[in-house]
Design a protein around this motif. Structure first.
Motif, PDB file in Angstrom:
ATOM      1  N   GLU A 177       0.773  -1.080  -0.030  1.00  0.00           N
ATOM      2  CA  GLU A 177       0.086   0.105   0.152  1.00  0.00           C
ATOM      3  C   GLU A 177       0.776   1.263   0.013  1.00  0.00           C
ATOM      4  N   GLU A 178       1.646   0.976   0.394  1.00  0.00           N
ATOM      5  CA  GLU A 178       2.925   2.076   0.422  1.00  0.00           C
ATOM      6  C   GLU A 178       2.877   2.969  -0.819  1.00  0.00           C
ATOM      7  N   GLY A 216      -3.523 -12.796  -3.184  1.00  0.00           N
ATOM      8  CA  GLY A 216      -1.973 -11.784  -3.407  1.00  0.00           C
ATOM      9  C   GLY A 216      -2.298 -10.905  -4.072  1.00  0.00           C
ATOM     10  N   GLN A 217      -3.138 -10.249  -4.986  1.00  0.00           N
ATOM     11  CA  GLN A 217      -2.994  -9.175  -5.680  1.00  0.00           C
ATOM     12  C   GLN A 217      -4.273  -8.151  -4.736  1.00  0.00           C
ATOM     13  N   THR A 218      -3.028  -7.500  -4.262  1.00  0.00           N
ATOM     14  CA  THR A 218      -3.299  -5.877  -4.195  1.00  0.00           C
ATOM     15  C   THR A 218      -3.949  -5.159  -4.730  1.00  0.00           C
ATOM     16  N   GLY A 219      -4.331  -4.014  -4.640  1.00  0.00           N
ATOM     17  CA  GLY A 219      -5.426  -2.512  -5.452  1.00  0.00           C
ATOM     18  C   GLY A 219      -6.589  -2.490  -4.847  1.00  0.00           C
ATOM     19  N   GLN A 220      -7.402  -2.370  -6.164  1.00  0.00           N
ATOM     20  CA  GLN A 220      -8.533  -2.096  -5.703  1.00  0.00           C
ATOM     21  C   GLN A 220      -8.867  -3.068  -6.639  1.00  0.00           C
ATOM     22  N   ALA A 253      -8.194  -3.943  -9.593  1.00  0.00           N
ATOM     23  CA  ALA A 253      -8.064  -3.162 -10.940  1.00  0.00           C
ATOM     24  C   ALA A 253      -6.507  -2.953 -11.517  1.00  0.00           C
ATOM     25  N   PRO A 254      -5.923  -2.606 -11.915  1.00  0.00           N
ATOM     26  CA  PRO A 254      -4.983  -1.686 -11.676  1.00  0.00           C
ATOM     27  C   PRO A 254      -4.214  -0.515 -11.260  1.00  0.00           C
ATOM     28  N   ALA A 255      -3.818  -0.945  -9.959  1.00  0.00           N
ATOM     29  CA  ALA A 255      -3.164  -0.282  -8.949  1.00  0.00           C
ATOM     30  C   ALA A 255      -2.561   0.559  -9.662  1.00  0.00           C
ATOM     31  N   ASP A 256      -1.550   0.534 -10.147  1.00  0.00           N
ATOM     32  CA  ASP A 256      -0.532   0.741 -10.569  1.00  0.00           C
ATOM     33  C   ASP A 256      -0.684   2.085 -12.012  1.00  0.00           C
ATOM     34  N   HIS A 257      -1.672   1.993 -11.997  1.00  0.00           N
ATOM     35  CA  HIS A 257      -2.672   2.907 -13.920  1.00  0.00           C
ATOM     36  C   HIS A 257      -3.943   3.905 -13.421  1.00  0.00           C
ATOM     37  N   ALA A 258      -4.311   3.090 -12.019  1.00  0.00           N
ATOM     38  CA  ALA A 258      -6.292   3.699 -12.010  1.00  0.00           C
ATOM     39  C   ALA A 258      -6.241   3.924 -10.913  1.00  0.00           C
ATOM     40  N   VAL A 259      -7.113   5.270 -10.378  1.00  0.00           N
ATOM     41  CA  VAL A 259      -8.308   5.221  -9.134  1.00  0.00           C
ATOM     42  C   VAL A 259      -9.503   4.964  -9.129  1.00  0.00           C
ATOM     43  N   ILE A 260     -10.546   4.382  -8.785  1.00  0.00           N
ATOM     44  CA  ILE A 260     -11.091   3.891  -9.004  1.00  0.00           C
ATOM     45  C   ILE A 260     -12.301   4.019  -7.326  1.00  0.00           C
ATOM     46  N   GLN A 261     -12.933   4.556  -8.120  1.00  0.00           N
ATOM     47  CA  GLN A 261     -13.657   5.243  -6.800  1.00  0.00           C
ATOM     48  C   GLN A 261     -15.725   5.149  -7.134  1.00  0.00           C
ATOM     49  N   VAL A 262     -16.345   4.493  -6.056  1.00  0.00           N
ATOM     50  CA  VAL A 262     -17.593   4.504  -6.232  1.00  0.00           C
ATOM     51  C   VAL A 262     -18.862   5.488  -5.589  1.00  0.00           C
ATOM     52  N   CYS A 263     -19.188   6.371  -6.842  1.00  0.00           N
ATOM     53  CA  CYS A 263     -19.652   7.837  -5.743  1.00  0.00           C
ATOM     54  C   CYS A 263     -21.790   7.310  -6.103  1.00  0.00           C
TER      55      CYS A 263
END
Length: 438
Positions: free
Chosen positions: A28-29, A337-341, A281-291
Motif C-alpha cells: 500500500e505504501e 495475493g493481488q493488492t489494490g482495489q 483494478a490496475p492500481a499502478d495506472h488507475a484509481v477507482i471510486q464508487v460515487c
C-alpha cells in the motif's frame, strides 16, 4: 518492473501465477505513492498543456494550478459531457490529449450505451499500457504460452479488436478472432472451429453462449466435450455470482472468469481470480471510486453507486471519469495475493428502474430468475424517475407461469411486480451485448 510493453514477446517465467507480480502485489505504501504522484501529474497537465475543456471546467469550479484537490471535490465528467464538447468544437472536441496526428491506434465504441459512438485515440504510452494491462487480464484467465484463445468480439474499429493481437502475441497464445455469431451458419462454423482447434481459453457474452449452444445442438457437437477444462471469460454480469456461475460451470465443465472494462480507457480490462471476489483494478495506472450520482462523493465498500475512474501514466487523459456504470467496491484482502482495489459492475445506470424508492437492475431480475430456469425478459420503464411497481415482459409458457414468476420476483426483490407473459423465443438473441430493457 518486468514485462516491458515495447518488447513484443514475453521472456519471463511462463509458470508464474501473475503476469506482473511486482506491480500486482505492490504494498500500500508503494501504491499510495504511485497514486499521489500520478494524480499530481494529471492535475498539472490540465494547466500546463493546457487541456482547454478540463481547464475551463475546473476553473469554473473554483480550482487552479498547484495543489491537487481532494478527488471528491473535483467535478466528474461523463461521456455525454465529452460528446457535448465535440459538438461545440467538431469533430474531436477540446478535451483530447491525443489527436489524430499523435495517435498510433484508433478505435471506436459500439454506441450501445446510449449515444453516438466515440473515437478512442491511443498514443504510444496508451498502447503500451493497453498491452501490459490486458496481458495481466488474459494471464489471470489462465492463458499461457502455446495455448489457443478464441473470442467472438467484433472486428474493425471496435477498440479491443484493434489491439487484441498485441497482448495475445505478448503472452505467447494463439489468437482465434472469430467475430460475433451473427447468423446460424456463422455460429455453426465457429463451433466447428472450436472442435478442430480445441481452445484452452474462450471469450464470449452470455447471449453468444446461448447462440453457440443452439448451433452445437444442430450440428451434433457436444460443447461440454469440446470446452471441458477450458477457461471461459463469460461477459454477463450475473456470472459474478456463485449460483449462476456454478450452474454453467457444472453444465459445460469449464471454469468461468469475469472481466469488466471500458472501451474509452486504454487497457482498462479488469479480471477476477480463482476466488471471485470482484475484479482486480490496475492500481499502478488507475484509481477507482464508487460515487453517489447526486453528490459525486465516494461511497463506502458494498454500497451501489457510479463507477468513477481516474488514470495516470498514459497519453490519454481521464480524471474523475464517470462511466455511469452501477458498481460496488469490495473490501478486504484477496487470497490470490493481488493488492489494490477490487469492484463489481452491476449494470448501466440508464438501465435501472426505480420502484417504490428502490433501484432495480436487470441483473437483480436475472439473479431472482436464475434458480427457476433463467427465462429471458425485458424490463420496462428504465430511466423513469419512479414507479409504484416493477413491470416486465417474460418468456414463459402461460398465465399460470407468469403468476408463479410474479410471486418469485416480488418476494426476492421486495417490490410489487407485474409480469406480462410472452412466448418463449420472442426476444431476439444478441450476437454481442444483450440489453434486457424495453
Amino acid at each position: 518492473m518486468p514485462n516491458d510493453p515495447a518488447q513484443l514477446f514475453d521472456q519471463e517465467d511462463p509458470g508464474r501465477a501473475l503476469w506482473n507480480p511486482a506491480a500486482q502485489t505492490a504494498d500500500e505504501e508503494t501504491l499510495g505513492r504511485l497514486r499521489a504522484d500520478g494524480l499530481a501529474g494529471q492535475w498539472a497537465r490540465v494547466w500546463d498543456r493546457p487541456i482547454a475543456y478540463y481547464r475551463d471546467k475546473y476553473a469554473a469550479a473554483g480550482f487552479g494550478p498547484g495543489t491537487v484537490p481532494d478527488l471528491d471535490d473535483i467535478p466528474v465528467t461523463t461521456k455525454a459531457d465529452l460528446r457535448a464538447d465535440e459538438a461545440l468544437h467538431p469533430p474531436f472536441g477540446t478535451h483530447r490529449t491525443v489527436g489524430v496526428d499523435d495517435a498510433v491506434r484508433i478505435g471506436r465504441s459500439t454506441g450501445t450505451t446510449g449515444g453516438r459512438p466515440v473515437y478512442v485515440m491511443m498514443g504510444r504510452r496508451d498502447l503500451q499500457a493497453a498491452i501490459e494491462l490486458q496481458s495481466r487480464a488474459v494471464w489471470a484467465c489462465g492463458v499461457r504460452p502455446g495455448d489457443r484463445f478464441a473470442h467472438s468480439w467484433p472486428h474493425g474499429l471496435y477498440v479491443s479488436s484493434g489491439t487484441s493481437a498485441f497482448w495475445y502475441v505478448k503472452t505467447g497464445a494463439l489468437e482465434l478472432p472469430l467475430g460475433p455469431p451473427d447468423s446460424p451458419e456463422t455460429a455453426e462454423d465457429h463451433v466447428r472451429l472450436w472442435e478442430e482447434f480445441r481452445p484452452r481459453g474462450l471469450m464470449v457474452t452470455g447471449s453468444q453462449l446461448e447462440t453457440y449452444v443452439e448451433a452445437a445442438g444442430r450440428i451434433g457437437v457436444d460443447l461440454a466435450e469440446v470446452l471441458g477444462g477450458a477457461t471461459v471469460v463469460l461477459f454477463d454480469l450475473v456470472y459474478q455470482f456463485e449460483g449462476p456461475r456454478r450452474r454453467v460451470e457444472e453444465r459445460f465443465g469449464f471454469r468461468i472468469r469475469n472481466m469488466s472494462g471500458a472501451a474509452d480507457i486504454p487497457g482498462f480490462g479488469c479480471a477476477d481470480c480463482d476466488h471471485h471476489r470482484g475484479v482486480h483494478a490496475p492500481a499502478d495506472h488507475a484509481v477507482i471510486q464508487v460515487c453517489d450520482p447526486g453528490t459525486g462523493r465516494s461511497l463506502p465498500a458494498g454500497e451501489r453507486g457510479h463507477l468513477v475512474v481516474s488514470t495516470f501514466g498514459m497519453d490519454a487523459f481521464f480524471l474523475r471519469y464517470d462511466l455511469e456504470d452501477i458498481a460496488v467496491l469490495e473490501s478486504g484482502p484477496c487470497p490470490c495475493g493481488q493488492t489494490g482495489q477490487r469492484f463489481r459492475v452491476l449494470g448501466r445506470a440508464a438501465d435501472q428502474v426505480r420502484v417504490a424508492g428502490r433501484s432495480v437492475l436487470p441483473v437483480d431480475v436475472q439473479l431472482a430468475l436464475d434458480p427457476h430456469g433463467a427465462p429471458e425478459f425485458r424490463l420496462l420503464g428504465a430511466g423513469d424517475p419512479g414507479r409504484d411497481r416493477l413491470e416486465l415482459r417474460l418468456e414463459c409458457a402461460d398465465a399460470g407461469d407468469a403468476a408463479r414468476f410474479t410471486e418469485i420476483l416480488a418476494a426476492d426483490l421486495g417490490v410489487p411486480v407485474t409480469v406480462e407473459p410472452v412466448e418463449p423465443g420472442t426476444f431476439p438473441r444478441s450476437s454481442f451485448k444483450p440489453r434486457r430493457v424495453g
